[in-house]
Enzyme design. Structure first.
Site, PDB file in Angstrom:
ATOM      1  CD  GLU A 243      -2.771  -1.366   2.406  1.00 34.15           C
ATOM      2  OE1 GLU A 243      -2.722  -0.490   3.277  1.00 34.15           O
ATOM      3  OE2 GLU A 243      -3.530  -2.336   2.470  1.00 34.15           O
ATOM      4  CD  GLU A 366      -5.003  -7.886   1.567  1.00 33.51           C
ATOM      5  OE1 GLU A 366      -5.882  -7.177   2.088  1.00 33.51           O
ATOM      6  OE2 GLU A 366      -3.786  -7.625   1.675  1.00 33.51           O
TER       7      GLU A 366
HETATM    8  O1  9MR Z   1      -7.795  -8.413   8.197  1.00 32.39           O
HETATM    9  C1  9MR Z   1      -6.905  -7.635   8.956  1.00 32.39           C
HETATM   10  C2  9MR Z   1      -7.583  -7.206  10.234  1.00 32.39           C
HETATM   11  O2  9MR Z   1      -7.826  -8.326  11.066  1.00 32.39           O
HETATM   12  C3  9MR Z   1      -6.732  -6.200  10.966  1.00 32.39           C
HETATM   13  O3  9MR Z   1      -7.476  -5.672  12.064  1.00 32.39           O
HETATM   14  C4  9MR Z   1      -6.320  -5.091  10.039  1.00 32.39           C
HETATM   15  C5  9MR Z   1      -5.411  -4.151  10.765  1.00 32.39           C
HETATM   16  O4  9MR Z   1      -4.884  -3.180   9.970  1.00 32.39           O
HETATM   17  O5  9MR Z   1      -5.672  -5.603   8.885  1.00 32.39           O
HETATM   18  C6  9MR Z   1      -6.507  -6.429   8.137  1.00 32.39           C
HETATM   19  O6  9MR Z   1      -5.872  -6.886   6.960  1.00 32.39           O
HETATM   20  C7  9MR Z   1      -5.549  -5.898   5.998  1.00 32.39           C
HETATM   21  C8  9MR Z   1      -4.336  -6.353   5.255  1.00 32.39           C
HETATM   22  O7  9MR Z   1      -3.306  -6.642   6.151  1.00 32.39           O
HETATM   23  C9  9MR Z   1      -3.880  -5.337   4.231  1.00 32.39           C
HETATM   24  N1  9MR Z   1      -4.960  -4.999   3.331  1.00 32.39           N
HETATM   25  C10 9MR Z   1      -6.213  -4.649   3.949  1.00 32.39           C
HETATM   26  C11 9MR Z   1      -6.645  -5.735   4.932  1.00 32.39           C
HETATM   27  C12 9MR Z   1      -8.019  -5.430   5.504  1.00 32.39           C
HETATM   28  O8  9MR Z   1      -7.984  -4.259   6.244  1.00 32.39           O
END
Ligand code: 9MR
Length: 460
Positions: A243, A366
């Site tokens: 990102e 994702e």
């Molecule tokens: O799914 C993840 C969630 O459990 C966490 O709280 C969050 C914290 O930032 O991150 C989520 O995963 C993210 C991923 O690492 C990067 N792309 C977006 C995902 C969804 O937010």
């Protein structure tokens, strides 16, 4: 899963921030507009229109070619090598032929017999993965083993999980997931080495002030080297940088709300990206290294990502692929200023063509499809429940999955992996909101039964 707090559902806010990941801690506050949530888009927008609702953006890791450097396959749009093995058959691999001119070659893919098992059915196409957390790989083991042949740790390999205090690496939770995968012949994607979110507080400070460039670079190198070496031979692909590009195509930098700004960029400038890939390659020359991001369907953003990747490849930086996060919604937004206004299959196709024209692998990293439409305001009385997730809505979600999978299959030679961000609807980051907002974004329902969306994905 981390806990998202403070969701404000009636957001009108604007867009931008889907991604913002809550830095450091898990708390993503999605205030009206500025989402701070983890990184994506999906969520946030999903619901209320703007990043506000927690959006998590979708990132898209794509993975590189084997070997020598991305790029080689590039030229003709042709031959993508297949990511790692399992999934693709040979055909998927050699792809070639430069089908679309600039885009990746497109041999598409065919079903593997009449298997009712998702990953088996897609064995001629690409591996099918799921994000797992430290519970779900056991609580959802039956589904995982039956339908998936790749896993990604949802949070357990992020910086703050692996090195909460400087120099002390804690691999237990991540190792348990990797051992499960290895024992069950599943591939493992590593997520994520360098991100603006979910970092420990010590990382960017030193002696009470901001850390110097030199010290931050050596912390980054130490982290990447240690982590990548630890998992060498078990993790075939890494999301090295996550990102780094904004919706307008510029680098994610400073001057953004907390949780959305990148301290990496603020302190090191854009060179942190190249350095991260070099360190990862040194630590495991066999691993496929991906750049991962969300909202790839926005033309300006996909162009920004393309430009960055081209620049890296021109400098000889070992980047092998691009990850498309793919946190989608049941329909695009009708609000022209909303990021999801661009959430059309044709726009995503452009991204796949553009990235694969560089010789890079593309992976969907994702995937989920939220029921909420960006730009629409929801409140607790309109939040979905199992009762209001009607047959019509299930059919609509299935149709949306169908159109995206038609695209993924069409680009079956450029795409070397498709990973869902979760396994079943009882465990998804999109339902982490403290407001109580639930979502049902995956192929299996809260009781682990296949949904119409599953049938749509299997129907080819
Ligand atoms: O799914 C993840 C969630 O459990 C966490 O709280 C969050 C914290 O930032 O991150 C989520 O995963 C993210 C991923 O690492 C990067 N792309 C977006 C995902 C969804 O937010």
């Amino acid at each position: 899963m981390g806990l998202l707090t403070g969701l404000l559902w009636s957001c009108t806010s604007s867009t931008s921030g889907p991604d913002a990941a809550a830095s450091g801690t898990e708390s993503t506050v999605q205030t009206g507009g500025s989402s701070t949530s983890a990184g994506g888009d999906a969520g946030g927008d999903a619901a209320g229109g703007s990043a506000a609702q927690g959006g998590a953006g979708a990132a898209d890791p794509s993975g590189g070619t084997g070997g020598s450097g991305a790029g080689d396959s590039a030229a003709g749009g042709g031959n993508q090598t297949n990511a790692g093995g399992s999934g693709g058959t040979d055909d998927a691999t050699s792809g070639g032929t430069g089908g679309e001119g600039t885009g990746g070659a497109d041999t598409g893919c065919t079903p593997n017999g009449d298997s009712q098992n998702l990953a088996e059915r897609y064995a001629n196409c690409f591996p099918i993965g799921a994000a797992v957390d430290s519970q779900s790989y056991t609580t959802h083991a039956a589904l995982l083993k039956a339908h998936f042949n790749s896993v990604t740790a949802e949070n357990e390999m992020k910086f703050e999980s692996l090195q909460r205090t400087e120099g002390n690496f804690s691999y237990d939770a991540a190792d348990r997931i990797v051992n499960f995968a290895v024992a069950n012949n599943m591939k493992v994607r590593g997520h994520a080495l360098v991100w603006h979110s979910q970092n420990p507080s010590w990382l960017f400070s030193s002696g009470g002030g901001a850390v110097s460039k030199q010290v931050l670079l050596s912390r980054m190198k130490n982290h990447i080297s240690n982590v990548v070496r630890h998992f060498k031979g078990k993790i075939y692909a890494w999301d090295v940088v996550n990102e780094a590009i904004m919706e307008d195509g510029s680098y994610r930098g400073g001057n953004l709300p907390d949780g959305q700004n990148s301290r990496w960029y603020e302190i090191l400038g854009e060179s942190y990206i190249a350095e991260a890939f070099k360190y990862a390659h040194e630590a495991d020359p066999d691993a496929k290294l991906f750049y991962n991001d969300f909202y790839n369907y926005i033309p300006a953003k996909q162009q920004g990502i393309y430009n960055m990747l081209k620049g890296l490849l021109d400098q000889g930086v070992p980047v092998h692929g691009v990850g498309l996060q793919a946190h989608f919604n049941i329909e695009p937004s009708t609000v022209t200023t909303n990021q999801a206004y661009h959430q059309h299959v044709a726009n995503l196709e452009e991204a796949i063509k553009l990235y694969s024209s560089l010789g890079l692998e593309v992976q969907v990293t994702e995937l989920d499809i939220s029921l909420y439409i960006p730009g629409v305001t929801y409140n607790p009385s309109t939040f979905y429940t199992t009762a209001t997730f009607t047959d019509d809505l299930k059919a609509k979600q299935a149709a949306r999955y169908r159109e995206f999978f038609e695209l993924f299959r069409k680009y079956g030679s450029a795409i070397t992996g498709v990973t869902f961000w979760g396994i079943a609807d009882d465990n998804t980051w999109l339902s982490e909101f403290s407001s109580g907002r639930k979502d049902f974004p995956l192929l299996f329902d809260v009781d682990h039964r296949p949904k119409p969306a599953f049938d749509a994905v299997m129907d080819f």
